[in-house]
Write an enzyme that holds these catalytic residues in place. Structure first.
Site, PDB file in Angstrom:
ATOM      1  N   GLU A 164       0.766  -1.127  -0.008  1.00 24.39           N
ATOM      2  CA  GLU A 164      -0.037   0.074  -0.154  1.00 24.39           C
ATOM      3  C   GLU A 164       0.713   1.256   0.100  1.00 24.39           C
ATOM      4  OE1 GLU A 164      -3.068  -0.324   2.924  1.00 24.39           O
ATOM      5  OE2 GLU A 164      -4.041  -1.837   1.958  1.00 24.39           O
ATOM      6  N   GLU A 344      -4.914  -8.797   0.184  1.00 24.07           N
ATOM      7  CA  GLU A 344      -5.637  -8.713   1.211  1.00 24.07           C
ATOM      8  C   GLU A 344      -7.256  -8.534   1.088  1.00 24.07           C
ATOM      9  OE1 GLU A 344      -4.151  -5.684   3.881  1.00 24.07           O
ATOM     10  OE2 GLU A 344      -2.304  -6.175   3.747  1.00 24.07           O
TER      11      GLU A 344
HETATM   12  C1  BGC Z   1      -3.164  -2.944   5.400  1.00 22.01           C
HETATM   13  C2  BGC Z   1      -3.188  -3.781   6.746  1.00 22.01           C
HETATM   14  C3  BGC Z   1      -4.269  -3.299   7.679  1.00 22.01           C
HETATM   15  C4  BGC Z   1      -5.692  -3.548   6.996  1.00 22.01           C
HETATM   16  C5  BGC Z   1      -6.997  -3.183   7.474  1.00 22.01           C
HETATM   17  C6  BGC Z   1      -4.576  -2.721   4.760  1.00 22.01           C
HETATM   18  O1  BGC Z   1      -4.747  -1.509   4.999  1.00 22.01           O
HETATM   19  O2  BGC Z   1      -2.452  -3.597   4.518  1.00 22.01           O
HETATM   20  O3  BGC Z   1      -2.061  -3.586   7.422  1.00 22.01           O
HETATM   21  O4  BGC Z   1      -4.399  -3.836   8.751  1.00 22.01           O
HETATM   22  O5  BGC Z   1      -5.620  -3.053   5.658  1.00 22.01           O
HETATM   23  O6  BGC Z   1      -6.877  -1.669   7.683  1.00 22.01           O
END
Ligand code: BGC
Length: 440
Positions: A164, A344
């Site tokens: 990110e 993610e």
């Molecule tokens: C990040 C994580 C974070 C997740 C939830 C992403 O922005 O890579 O580190 O915990 O989202 O906010």
């Protein structure tokens, strides 16, 4: 059944500072985050990552849990300051030992390791030298990345350069020209890391970046709302997609910044470097979408709008699985159907804890509906090869501490006990079946 392709990989993700703890152990250097919620004597007055999930000590138990869930791959980040306590200089053998043991344990358990080189935890020493605003940080980052390729590149075949970069560049109070400069340095560092990897003797795997992307929709059919949505799309999504995949900055955004006399420095050769060193895949962190309405004020003439008919997570992020499908279709058509890895995707909700069982139906629904949207995108030709759920465990959610739980596994922060939630069990079944039941 909605069955995923045979080669599709199901995994889960975490990041070093959010789970490891052991912040002062075995020669680890400080990161900027180590100062968070502490007074000048280092006494905490709120949540910190000092202990977190104590994964540093409990990693064997954690890998066993991953195995029991049937995970095929685990995406984790290396803590830069465990390897180089000051960001550069002397290597810390104890830090190397930890990641070596973790990688060995994963491989012995049949779980493929995937490494994020940098996930937000910049060494304090570099932060104090203006962090990514200082072009020198690129040199230190490359030195650190090369060390990881040297040490672990024989065993690890999937690499993510940065997690990110938009958040790293823009979630701070610096003026926008500095934020754009940080973004540019991150992009140059990414391109150089890709080149380094491709020319490295261990560079036989794949390397890409992880972008936080969210589809932006206009609030109404009004052309002004379209303009607002397009500007936010340019600001968040295309500002990183276009350089990494097309080798250029998006022209509409460049002229918007120029119109407001916002400039940043691009050294000669930078754009050629970015153009020539394309990554193998695009990593996407997708949580939600944006709805934008025209706003007279502000650089982007946009104002985010809430959807009164939708469910929101405890992060106040709208649950909108269709936006994952829409995003992937966009990537397919606009970026040459590049290989995509969902690096993610997940949700924070409160859990119901009852007799050693963790009921989290909202998270189960989120997981299944997003996998269903992903399945549809793959069915329509999107080149998505992996899915990493965020997150394997509840963990330190940055500025929000332990108040937000994203885990498929619950962590009791008093005892550090781990319990697989209903969502973790649902994921286990999906992986076992290699797909979803038709009605989700
Ligand atoms: C990040 C994580 C974070 C997740 C939830 C992403 O922005 O890579 O580190 O915990 O989202 O906010």
């Amino acid at each position: 059944m909605k069955i995923f392709p045979k080669t599709f990989i199901f995994g889960a993700a975490t990041s070093a500072y959010q789970i490891e703890g052991a912040a002062a152990s075995d020669g680890r250097g400080k990161t900027a985050w180590d100062l968070h919620n502490k007074d000048e004597n280092g006494t905490p007055f709120g949540d910190t990552g000092d202990v977190a999930c104590d994964h540093y000590h409990l990693y064997k138990e954690d890998v066993a849990l991953m195995k029991s869930m049937g995970l095929q791959s685990y995406r984790f980040s290396v803590s830069w300051t465990r390897i180089y306590p000051n960001g550069f200089g002397e290597i810390n053998p104890k830090g190397v030992e930890f990641y070596q043991s973790l990688i060995n344990e994963l491989i012995a358990s049949g779980i493929e390791p995937a490494i994020t080189i940098w996930h937000g935890d910049l060494p304090l020493a570099l932060d104090q030298m203006r962090g990514w605003l200082n072009r020198e940080t690129i040199t230190h980052y490359l030195h650190y990345a090369k060390t990881l390729f040297d040490l672990f590149g024989k065993q690890v075949k999937l690499w993510f350069t940065h997690n990110e970069p938009w958040c790293a560049a823009f979630l701070n109070s610096q003026p926008i020209h500095e934020q754009l400069q940080i973004a540019h340095h991150l992009l140059v560092a990414h391109a150089k890391a890709v080149s380094l990897y491709k020319n490295h003797p261990n560079g036989h795997g794949k390397i890409g970046i992880v972008l936080n992307l969210g589809k932006q929709y206009p609030n109404t059919y009004d052309v002004k709302d379209y303009e607002a949505a397009r500007n936010i799309d340019g600001f968040i999504n295309r500002w990183f997609l276009d350089p990494t995949l097309k080798g250029i900055y998006p022209a509409d955004m460049v002229s918007l910044y120029q119109k407001h006399e916002i400039y940043f420095k691009v050294e000669s050769g930078d754009m050629e470097l970015i153009q020539e060193n394309k990554m193998d895949f695009l990593g996407i962190n997708m949580y939600s979408r944006g709805i934008q309405a025209y706003n007279e004020e502000g650089l982007f003439h946009a104002r985010g709008v809430h959807n009164p008919n939708a469910l929101y997570t405890s992060m106040d992020w709208e649950v909108c699985p269709k936006s994952l499908y829409d995003l992937l279709i966009d990537i397919k058509y606009n970026y040459d159907n590049i290989e995509v890895i969902i690096a993610e995707n997940g949700s924070a909700f409160e859990d119901t804890v009852k007799e050693n069982q963790i009921h989290d139906q909202d998270r189960v629904n989120y997981l299944k509906s997003h996998l269903e949207a992903l399945h549809q995108a793959i069915d329509e030709g999107c080149n998505v090869t992996r899915y990493y759920a965020w997150s394997l465990f509840d963990n330190f959610e940055w500025g929000l501490g332990f108040s937000k739980r994203f885990g498929l596994i619950r962590v009791d922060y008093d005892t550090l006990k781990r319990t697989i939630k209903d969502s973790g069990l649902a994921y286990q079944k999906i992986i076992q079946d290699r797909g979803l039941e038709d009605a989700v």
